[in-house]
Design a protein around this motif. Structure first.
Motif, PDB file in Angstrom:
ATOM      1  N   PRO A   1       0.833  -1.209   0.000  1.00 18.11           N
ATOM      2  CA  PRO A   1       0.000   0.000   0.000  1.00 18.11           C
ATOM      3  C   PRO A   1       0.868   1.260   0.000  1.00 18.11           C
ATOM      4  O   PRO A   1       1.899   1.327   0.649  1.00 18.11           O
ATOM      5  N   LEU A   2       0.430   2.244  -0.744  1.00 16.27           N
ATOM      6  CA  LEU A   2       1.147   3.512  -0.843  1.00 16.27           C
ATOM      7  C   LEU A   2       0.577   4.519   0.154  1.00 16.27           C
ATOM      8  O   LEU A   2      -0.610   4.486   0.482  1.00 16.27           O
ATOM      9  N   THR A   3       1.409   5.410   0.584  1.00 24.35           N
ATOM     10  CA  THR A   3       0.946   6.496   1.451  1.00 24.35           C
ATOM     11  C   THR A   3       0.178   7.491   0.586  1.00 24.35           C
ATOM     12  O   THR A   3       0.324   7.508  -0.641  1.00 24.35           O
ATOM     13  N   PRO A   4      -0.635   8.339   1.198  1.00 26.47           N
ATOM     14  CA  PRO A   4      -1.372   9.335   0.404  1.00 26.47           C
ATOM     15  C   PRO A   4      -0.443  10.228  -0.432  1.00 26.47           C
ATOM     16  O   PRO A   4      -0.758  10.566  -1.572  1.00 26.47           O
ATOM     17  N   LYS A   5       0.697  10.602   0.103  1.00 26.87           N
ATOM     18  CA  LYS A   5       1.641  11.446  -0.648  1.00 26.87           C
ATOM     19  C   LYS A   5       2.180  10.681  -1.849  1.00 26.87           C
ATOM     20  O   LYS A   5       2.300  11.233  -2.948  1.00 26.87           O
TER      21      LYS A   5
END
Length: 159
Positions: free
Chosen positions: A126-130
């Motif tokens: 999963p990627l961070t929002p940034k």
């Protein structure tokens, strides 16, 4: 008459040599002026010493060497390149090299971060929002250009 001219030329050449040497020697009292420009007592004495050395038949290098031996290397405006002054001479190159290295590292890191994010996306990490925002900015194609009035007119006319 010819001997007087020769003597005059020799005196002028010696004076020009003395002035050249005096411009390259720092006044020990003033520090920021050459002995040619300074009116301090030590500067006047050094100018006389230089003229006496030239009249004695010494070369410019010998005069500089005598001044350096008597007053130290700081009396000369252009220090020699040796182990003690290597940092002084090489510091501009070191600063430029460090700046180029930092720039290259940041440029490399900027490119590799995108690749790492893409790999993580493929792997299912999963990627961070940034990171999501950065990936969307990179992967979203630019908006189409507005059609110019001439192309709109052609479409309307059916051409």
């Amino acid at each position: 008459m010819a001997s007087n001219d020769d003597e005059f030329k020799k005196k002028q050449m010696a004076d020009a040599r003395a002035r050249t040497i005096s411009r390259n020697v720092r006044c020990t009292d003033c520090g920021s002026q050459s002995i040619e420009d300074s009116q301090a007592d030590i500067a006047i004495l050094l100018r006389k010493l230089i003229r006496d050395e030239i009249q004695a038949g010494k070369t410019d290098k010998e005069v500089y060497k005598k001044l350096e031996d008597d007053f130290g290397e700081t009396v000369l405006y252009a220090p020699k390149f040796d182990l003690q002054t290597a940092a002084l001479w090489l510091s501009p190159l070191l600063v430029a090299g460090a700046a180029a290295g930092i720039w290259a590292y940041n440029r490399h890191r900027q490119k590799t971060n995108v690749h790492i994010m893409a790999l993580n996306l493929v792997r299912g990490v999963p990627l961070t929002p940034k990171e999501k925002e950065t990936m969307l900015d990179l992967l979203t194609p630019p908006p189409p250009q507005r059609p110019s009035p001439s192309s709109w007119w052609r479409r309307w006319r059916g051409q």
